[in-house]
Design an enzyme around this catalytic site. Structure first.
Site, mmCIF file in Angstrom:
data_model
loop_
_atom_site.group_PDB
_atom_site.id
_atom_site.type_symbol
_atom_site.label_atom_id
_atom_site.label_comp_id
_atom_site.label_asym_id
_atom_site.label_seq_id
_atom_site.Cartn_x
_atom_site.Cartn_y
_atom_site.Cartn_z
ATOM 1 N N LYS A 166 -11.004 -1.481 6.218
ATOM 2 C CA LYS A 166 -9.817 -1.171 7.004
ATOM 3 C C LYS A 166 -10.284 -0.694 8.374
ATOM 4 O O LYS A 166 -11.230 0.087 8.474
ATOM 5 C CB LYS A 166 -9.022 -0.071 6.301
ATOM 6 N N ARG A 213 0.728 10.527 0.370
ATOM 7 C CA ARG A 213 1.031 11.538 1.382
ATOM 8 C C ARG A 213 2.162 12.476 0.981
ATOM 9 O O ARG A 213 2.452 13.423 1.706
ATOM 10 C CB ARG A 213 1.394 10.867 2.714
ATOM 11 N N GLU A 256 0.854 -1.190 0.000
ATOM 12 C CA GLU A 256 0.000 0.000 0.000
ATOM 13 C C GLU A 256 0.890 1.240 0.000
ATOM 14 O O GLU A 256 1.591 1.508 0.988
ATOM 15 C CB GLU A 256 -0.902 0.009 1.243
#
Length: 216
Positions: free
Chosen positions: A136, A52, A48
């Site tokens: 998640k 960011r 993943e």
């Protein structure tokens, strides 16, 4: 919008590949490629890449193009614009830390599987009503940890979780022992200091250790 059976089955296959999904943040494409190779060689093929940093999409695209044998998703998907940008970069699945009506709509309509984030029973129920089978659980530690997820099993038996946030080698087994946990997400397998030093052997060793964990 709802989650389709085909994408649900694809997501299930992705999450079943390894007990740990490395959560990765890169400042450049080269370190992304090298880290991905080390993690793959250590037995963790599902990655993943978080959106960011300014170079995150570039790193994701480079990994998809240059590293064989990995399944790469985009994490920290917060806006509908992130969905299209991640798919264009080659992301094979999408992960968000939370949910909103717009993001659920965009994610469920995307051509790749979407793993939305929840932190409460109410949020989990909203996803279940839309036909989601996976979510998640974030931030896993502050939100209640394994005990909280265990409590959700009885009322939501068809919803399975990927706990992320505060998960490490020490507590990962407690999550993976639960019937409603399929894998965990964590950054401990590729810490920022090892990436900065280019210690790919160290990252591979951490991945090998994590790959030996077992989901129930």
């Amino acid at each position: 919008m709802s989650f389709t059976l085909a994408k649900t089955e694809r997501l299930a296959a992705i999450l079943a590949q390894a007990p740990v999904i490395p959560v990765l943040t890169f400042d450049d494409a080269a370190s992304g490629v090298a880290t991905a190779k080390a993690l793959r060689d250590g037995g963790l093929p599902v990655l993943e890449v978080t959106l960011r940093t300014p170079k995150s999409l570039e790193a994701l695209q480079a990994i998809v193009s240059e590293v064989e044998g990995v399944t790469v998703g985009a994490g920290t998907v917060l806006e509908t614009e992130h969905v299209q940008a991640a798919i264009q970069a080659g992301a094979e699945f999408l992960v968000s830390p939370g949910v909103s009506s717009r993001l659920i709509a965009a994610g469920s309509e995307a051509p790749v599987p979407f793993l939305p984030g929840v932190a409460t029973a109410s949020e989990a129920m909203q996803l279940a009503e839309r036909g989601a089978n996976f979510a998640k659980f974030f931030p896993a530690g502050p939100a209640g940890g394994p005990a909280y997820l265990k409590a959700l099993l009885a009322p939501l038996p068809n919803l399975h979780f990927v706990p992320t946030g505060g998960v490490d080698l020490a507590n990962a087994p407690s999550y993976l022992a639960l019937k409603n946990v399929v894998s965990v997400g964590g950054s401990w397998v590729a810490p920022a200091d090892l990436i900065a030093r280019g210690d790919w052997a160290g990252i591979k060793a951490l991945a090998q250790e994590a790959s030996k964990l077992k989901a129930r």
